[in-house]
Structure formats: structure tokens, C-alpha cells
Design an enzyme around this catalytic site. Structure first.
Site, mmCIF file in Angstrom:
data_model
loop_
_atom_site.group_PDB
_atom_site.id
_atom_site.type_symbol
_atom_site.label_atom_id
_atom_site.label_comp_id
_atom_site.label_asym_id
_atom_site.label_seq_id
_atom_site.Cartn_x
_atom_site.Cartn_y
_atom_site.Cartn_z
ATOM 1 N N ASP A 98 -4.274 -0.412 -0.038
ATOM 2 C CA ASP A 98 -3.097 -0.303 0.353
ATOM 3 C C ASP A 98 -2.094 0.551 -0.148
ATOM 4 O OD1 ASP A 98 -3.549 -0.187 -2.761
ATOM 5 O OD2 ASP A 98 -1.685 -0.823 -3.157
ATOM 6 N N GLU A 163 -3.344 -1.440 -5.481
ATOM 7 C CA GLU A 163 -3.339 -0.342 -6.607
ATOM 8 C C GLU A 163 -2.082 0.075 -6.594
ATOM 9 O OE1 GLU A 163 -2.883 4.074 -8.477
ATOM 10 O OE2 GLU A 163 -1.935 3.627 -6.884
#
Lengths: 468, 468
Positions: A98, A163
Site C-alpha cells: 500500500d 502499513e
């Protein structure tokens, strides 16, 4: 009969054959990372996250890593894969796919989700943080398998899908299925997220990941602002906040919260040696910030000790009375501050938050509301771990300059979640593609083409060194 | 041979004849104040200011006050007029004809520059602050002259055209032509600006005007915000400001600036008597603010002593790191606070500002920029002045409830400028048209019709009492 030197020669030759393969394939590798970065894998953009996941899962599968997934409803799925080598150690690579949102397009001179090659660099969102770093590692494995058909040591991958927004999937797994997370992190060393080169071109290995406790302090003293002429009689939220903040830290940067320093680990000789050799560019920073000196006038080793080994308490913002709307002669009834506390081993966020609340209550600030989501603790691996030698040798095979060791990276991250299930796991930030000016989270995110290629090769070398 | 009681009777009769005239003329008087308030006499609106001036000058002329003007280029003109009575005292009335801007029209339910009569009140900008108060006094003089052809005592008027923005004309006159200002203020008593009735309907006389020193404190620690992870090494503007503020006042509301309290006058017995009788609605304030207690838990006389006799230091607003734009994990490089210091006699703004700067420098806050325009000092007239008896008798002739004495009004104003040229001049806020809920500076500005009429009569009675 094969001699030791023949074996070393063979390994050396193997590695160089793989390096040559990387050189041949490099154009292809850049295209592949451009494809991965073209998916907008931002929280909330499920199509972008899913496209990344599909590509990575297919790749893990093709490389014989038997991929699996965890989570995926409330949180972006955690991808994992493993390929062991009998009798060999296992290296776990943690990365995330991400990325942070691109922000206003006006800030970009390139297109955020279209990797552009320019001035010897690749530009675009995720190229360094963290899809480039992630893919370089997969490409390292692929190159070895393509050339040799087998890995020199076992490899496990853990690809985080959220994250940037708190690692919900790993958090949940750590809490609800710690045994499963323990199985996924069954390795001899974890290579964390990314690694970078310093301005002189030498690669860095940081033996830790920091942890930050972010807190909002809010004061409300009545039901509305009142004319300033009432200042003698009415409680003033801005005063309450100012006093509360000043009670937290004195002008010598000493945090005044009872027990705040209790768990701070003393520096080891190895720490001090690493610190004294670490090339912190203090003159550059002073010049860039146009300041005459650092806090407390510290320099050199004392400065680095404060930065890398001491906890600190920072105000991020203050707000009361909305003066940016124009001056108002009022007694403000609300005030708030954001503070962040950078932790060092063995401080824990939960414990420090408890001590902060106790402090405020004891000092007469029971009216100060404390809003925080205390999570984690800093992760450190002793800088004299034998793995440092392994990393040093791997770096020597790729870079013209030697490996620089750092106590810890200055950023925070979810490394503590792995430590909660596997306290003995060494974690090191190295074998990455970043540089100091990679512009993570900015509209200038980039990696040097040379660093991208070297990141692949460093990973290859690390696997060969670990396999010895 | 006329006896004393015959003389008193005659005066009584004179006053009542004038009161009756006011009753007859009241509809006309309301129309006249509506006209005066229809001119938008806001700083920068020269047409509005000029229209007000024209009307007032014409009126002063018609009443035999030989009007004059001062200033008028950079500042709005100061109007003045005088009509003496041989052998009698002179009362000086200070008022201003400028008003604060109307603000967003959405806040108004009426039209700001069109006086509306509704629910027993007149509504609109300036009706109380200060064009209503001003005109009521001119109308009082006019009524006496209409009925009696002569005034019972000398009267002088001083009409400020830029009170709401710092009284530039009077300031300049005080500085450049103090003799001229001294001539214009040659009176035995100055009736200041406005007066009001308390919630129980009793009229108030406040024997002082406060003074406020407003200061901006600014800190700049480098040339830009930096990531919060640098908090251990870089100076933080928000910390500097928090510490500086906390050094100024402790949690017991004690201002810590050296010499801050040096010149504070002790309370006289007369002060304490006035305070103990003053009806401060503490329960109403606590309920309205929804707070359990006032600062330091003070109540009754101790609370009133703090409000009326002690200086105080108030934070009006705090600003650093722009957290209202969303949380940013930064080391902010700028921070600012607005503070206001409410002065009491004999504190002077210049002296307190000097002491504040010395304090900051001595405490290690030489980097805190101090921005202020120190002007003035509080004006007080002893509450046991003989004029209090005169006001008490005048009030008794108009209101059903007795005069309430107050140490000082809580607002600030340029009364000190008159004191600089005429230190002996008694100044009292009384004979006005306001009430506690007159909504000065708000979109709810109003006066009770009854208060407007009584304000005219109180002025008439005051002139008769002063003429005795």
C-alpha cells in the site's frame, strides 16, 4: 576433491552470473515495477489494492512460494509466501504494497501512478516506499532461480497491505492468531521494508525501527468563548494547556513525567562505536534549517546519542481561540495540542501513556483530556549481531563503498508486531532501493536507477552470504 | 424673602417641566436618533462619518455651543462645543459617533443602519454604542433650553470620530497640542461615553475606565517545518512559546513578571464598601458558562476584588503547526500567542511592556518577539468623590431604584488621554442609555425605549444637580 577456496570461487561465480542476468534483464525489471506502481494501492481504493495483490500473488506462485492471504475485509490483505532450503537459514523480507495517497496533483511534475525515468531516476508514488523495494527483492529471487534453479538459502515474504494506515491485518493476526503469525515469521533474520544509500553512495544497515506515541491533549473550560475582559474570573483553556505542556518538559529538554526514563536502555560500547562512526551531516542540517546550533548546543557524538538513543517529546501543533481568523480579545474555552513521544528500547507506548496520564492528574491537570491509541515499542537488534558481518560482506560484493551501520532508522513502523510473537527475531533495515532524498510520502518520490539495480544485487548477495 | 425650601421647590419644578417636555417630544427624539444611526459612520466610510458630523455640528450650533473640529485627514474629526454658565460648574460629556462595522448581514434579524422599534426596544448599530448615548445628552440640553431658555450649569461636549479604532485625533491632539486639549477638557467632571442600568433596573455609575495592553508573542525557530522525527535535535517553536507563556503566570494566577504588581494601588475602605455592595451576579455567570466555580474558587467580595482591583494576564489565542488543517507530525518552526494584560491604577502600559520584555529576556526567551503598541493606563476616580452624591440625587429624581456605584467599567477606552492633559479631572461613566444586554458590537445592539428616555432625564437631572 573440492577445496574451500574452490567452493568460495563457485559461490562468487554463481553470484556474478546472477548479477549479469540482472544487468540483462534490468529494462524488463523496470517495466515490471512500473506496472506494479501503476495500481493505485491506496487505502479505500480496493481495486488498486486488489490489482497489486493479484500481481504479487501470481509472482509468488510462479517462484514456488505457495502464497497465502490473511485478512482482506476490514483491512487490506496480508500476503505471505515461503520457499525453504533444507539445512539452510531463512531470511524473512517484510515489505508493504500500500502507498500513501498522491495528494494534490498540482504538487506533482510527473504523473503519480505512472513511473517516469528521468535524470537517472525513476519517479512516482510507491517507487521507493515501498513497492520498488518490495519488487526488487522478488526480482532478486527470480534472477537466482532463473540462473541457478535453486536458492542459496530459505526465503519468506510478508507483504503488508495497510502499513501506511496502521497495519490492521498484522495487528489482528498478532492479537487473534499469534501462532499463525509466529509460523509466518519463522526466520533467522528479518530484512525490514527498505534500505538506503547515504549521500556518499555507501549502503546503510539500520538495526532498528523506532516507535512513536502520538497524543492529543484537549482542554475545555466552559461552554463558549467569552470577552477577554472576563479573564480575571473565568478559566482559560489556553492557559491550562500552556501550563500542562510546560509541566511535561523543561527547557533543558528533560521530560518531567515520573518514570519516563526508567526503562531506557543504556548505550552499549558497540552502540557508541557505531554512533561515533555514523556520518550524520550536522553542518548540512544546520545550513539547511538556517539555525546556529542544535538543541542544547549539542554536536557530534553527544548529538547523535540524543537523536538515536534518547526518547524525546515533541509538540506538533497548538490551537486555541482561532487567531488565524483574526485577533479576538477573548477568554478561549477550548485549546488543544498534538504531541509525539519518540520511544527508545525498552519503553512501551502503553506504559508511557499511563505515566503521562498519571503525571497530568498529579500535577492538577485532571481536566486535560488525553486522546491516544498507544501501540507498540521500538525494535532494536544489537549492532554487534553476527548478521552485521554477513550484511557487510554482501554490501562489499555490490557497492564500491563499505556498509555503514546505524543504530536505528528514525521512522516508526509495525516491526514491534513481529517482535510480540517472536521476541528473538533480529530485524534489520537494509538491502533496499532508497536514498536520503527518495522523498517518501512526497510528490518527489524517486529512486536512482543505479540504486534500484544495486538493491536487487544486494538482496542476491545477502541470500548467498546467508546461505554460506 | 425666598427660603431654601422655596429654591429647592423651584428647581424641582423646573426639572419636572423639562421631564414633561421630554415625554411630549419623545417620539420626535426617537426619529432623530434613528436618523443619526442611519449614517454608516464606520472607519473608512467617509460619507457616513461626514453625515454624522454634519448633523451633530448643526445641532451644537443651534444649541449655542459654538462647535469646532479637530483632525479629519488621517483620522475622523473630533467635534467639540461649549456653553458656559457664569458662576457655575462645567460638565464635560465624552461620546463617540463612530461605530464598529456591522459584520455579516446574516447575523442581523433587523437592518443594521435602520433603527427598528420592537418589544419595547430600539434595535440597530450605534443605538447604544455610542450614538444613542451621545444624542440623548444633546437632547437633554435641547429640552432644558426649549423649556427654560438657559442651562443650570456649564456644559462641554467632546465627540470622538474614531474611538472604535484607537482615537487617533485625540491621541494626536494630546501629543501635539496638549494645551488645546486641556482647554477643551476644562471641566469639573467628565461624564464618560455611556452609562447603564443593571438587571434590576437601577442605574449604575462606574468610577473608572480600564486599560488593556494587548501583545502578540511570536517565535520562529528555523526556516521551515520539519518532520517530527527530528524533534530531538531541532528547536521547536511551540515548545519555546509554551515555556515562555508558563513563565509569565503560575497556576495560582500570580503574574511572575518582576515588578508587575509594584504600582498596583491598595484598595481604599471606600473601594471595599462599594465592592461589597455591588451586585455581581456570580450565580448567573456560573450557570451561563456551565462552570462549577470561578478561578481559584473565589466568590463574593474576594471575587469582586480580583475582577475590579487586580491586574490580570489573559491568553486570547494560540497558534502553531496549523493543526486545524489536519494533524501533521512536524517540528513546527513558528508559533504565536495573543495575550492581553488588564491594567489597574497606577500601572502604565509602557512600563508593563518594558517589564514583560525584560522578563522574557532574563528567563532565556530573547528569541520571543514581542509586538505591542503600548498605550495608556486605567482611569479611576475615587468612589467617595462628592460627585457621587450629585449623581445619586440625580438618579433618585429619575429611577425608581437607587444608583449603584461601581469601581470601574470593565471595558477599556481612551479616557487616559484626557487624564494626560488634565490629571485632576474626575471621570465617571453614568447618565447613559445602555443595559447589561445592550449587545455592543454585536448584531443584537439595542436599548430599551424606557432606558433611552431615562437617559435623557438622568442627564437633565445631573445638570440641575450640578448647577446647585
Amino acid at each position: 576433491m573440492r577445496t574451500i577456496s574452490m567452493i568460495l570461487m563457485k559461490e562468487r561465480t554463481s553470484m556474478e552470473q546472477v548479477f549479469q542476468y540482472v544487468d540483462q534483464m534490468f529494462e524488463q525489471y523496470v517495466k515490471e515495477v512500473a506496472t506494479l506502481c501503476s495500481f493505485r494501492s491506496v487505502k479505500g481504493d480496493n481495486a488498486g489494492l486488489q490489482a497489486c495483490r493479484n500481481l504479487l500473488k501470481k509472482k509468488l506462485d510462479a517462484l514456488g512460494f505457495c502464497p497465502g492471504e490473511y485478512g482482506g475485509m476490514q483491512e487490506a490483505a496480508l500476503l505471505h509466501g515461503y520457499r525453504g532450503v533444507a539445512g539452510k537459514k531463512t531470511l524473512l523480507f517484510y515489505n508493504h504494497y500500500d502507498v500513501v495517497p498522491e495528494g494534490p496533483s498540482s504538487a506533482w511534475t510527473t504523473s503519480p501512478f505512472e513511473i517516469v525515468s528521468e535524470n537517472g531516476r525513476l519517479w512516482g508514488r510507491g517507487i521507493s516506499d515501498n513497492k520498488g523495494a518490495l519488487l526488487a527483492r522478488l526480482q532478486a529471487v527470480e534472477a537466482i532461480l532463473a540462473v541457478k534453479g535453486e536458492l542459496p538459502t530459505g526465503v519468506a515474504f510478508l507483504f503488508d497491505g495497510d502499513e501506511e494506515t496502521g497495519s490492521a491485518a498484522i495487528s489482528r493476526m498478532a492479537e487473534e492468531e499469534p501462532g499463525a503469525l509466529r509460523a509466518l515469521t519463522d526466520a533467522d533474520l528479518c530484512i525490514w521494508e527498505n534500505g538506503r544509500t547515504l549521500p556518499d553512495g555507501s549502503p546503510e544497515a539500520a538495526f532498528g525501527v523506532r516507535s512513536t506515541l502520538t497524543v492529543e491533549l484537549k482542554v475545555k473550560t466552559s461552554n463558549g468563548d467569552e470577552h477577554g475582559r472576563m479573564g480575571a474570573e473565568l478559566p482559560n483553556a489556553a492557559w491550562r494547556l500552556s501550563w500542562a505542556l510546560a509541566s511535561l518538559k523543561d527547557m533543558n529538554e528533560r521530560v518531567l513525567i515520573d518514570g519516563f526514563y526508567d526503562d531506557v536502555l543504556p548505550a552499549t560500547n558497540a552502540d557508541l562505536e557505531v554512533l561515533s562512526q555514523y556520518p550524520y551531516d550536522q553542518e548540512g542540517m544546520l545550513a539547511r534549517k538556517e539555525i546556529p546550533e542544535f538543541l542544547l548546543g549539542l554536536r557530534d557524538l553527544e548529538l547523535k546519542k540524543k537523536i538515536f538513543l534518547q526518547p524525546s517529546l515533541n509538540i506538533n501543533g497548538l490551537e486555541s481561540g482561532e487567531p488565524w481568523k483574526g485577533f479576538r480579545n477573548i477568554v478561549p474555552h477550548t485549546a488543544s495540542a498534538r504531541i509525539s513521544i519518540i520511544l527508545v528500547p525498552q519503553q512501551h507506548a502503553e506504559d508511557i501513556l499511563r505515566k503521562l496520564k498519571r503525571h497530568l492528574s498529579k500535577k492538577g491537570f485532571g481536566d486535560v483530556e488525553v486522546i491516544a491509541d498507544p501501540n507498540g515499542f521500538p525494535v532494536r537488534t544489537p549492532v554487534d549481531t553476527p548478521w552485521r558481518t554477513v550484511l557487510t560482506r554482501a554490501a562489499a560484493a555490490v557497492y564500491e563503498r563499505p556498509l555503514t551501520a546505524s543504530i536505528t532508522q528514525l521512522g516508526s513502523g509495525p516491526a514491534y508486531l513481529l517482535r510480540t510473537v517472536r521476541p528473538e527475531l533480529p530485524i534489520v533495515c537494509a538491502c533496499g532501493v532508497a536514498a536520503l532524498d527518495s522523498g517518501h510520502h512526497s510528490a518527489k518520490e524517486n529512486v536512482l536507477l543505479e540504486n534500484y539495480k544495486n538493491g536487487i544485487k544486494f538482496t542476491i548477495a545477502m541470500l548467498y552470504e546467508a546461505g554460506k
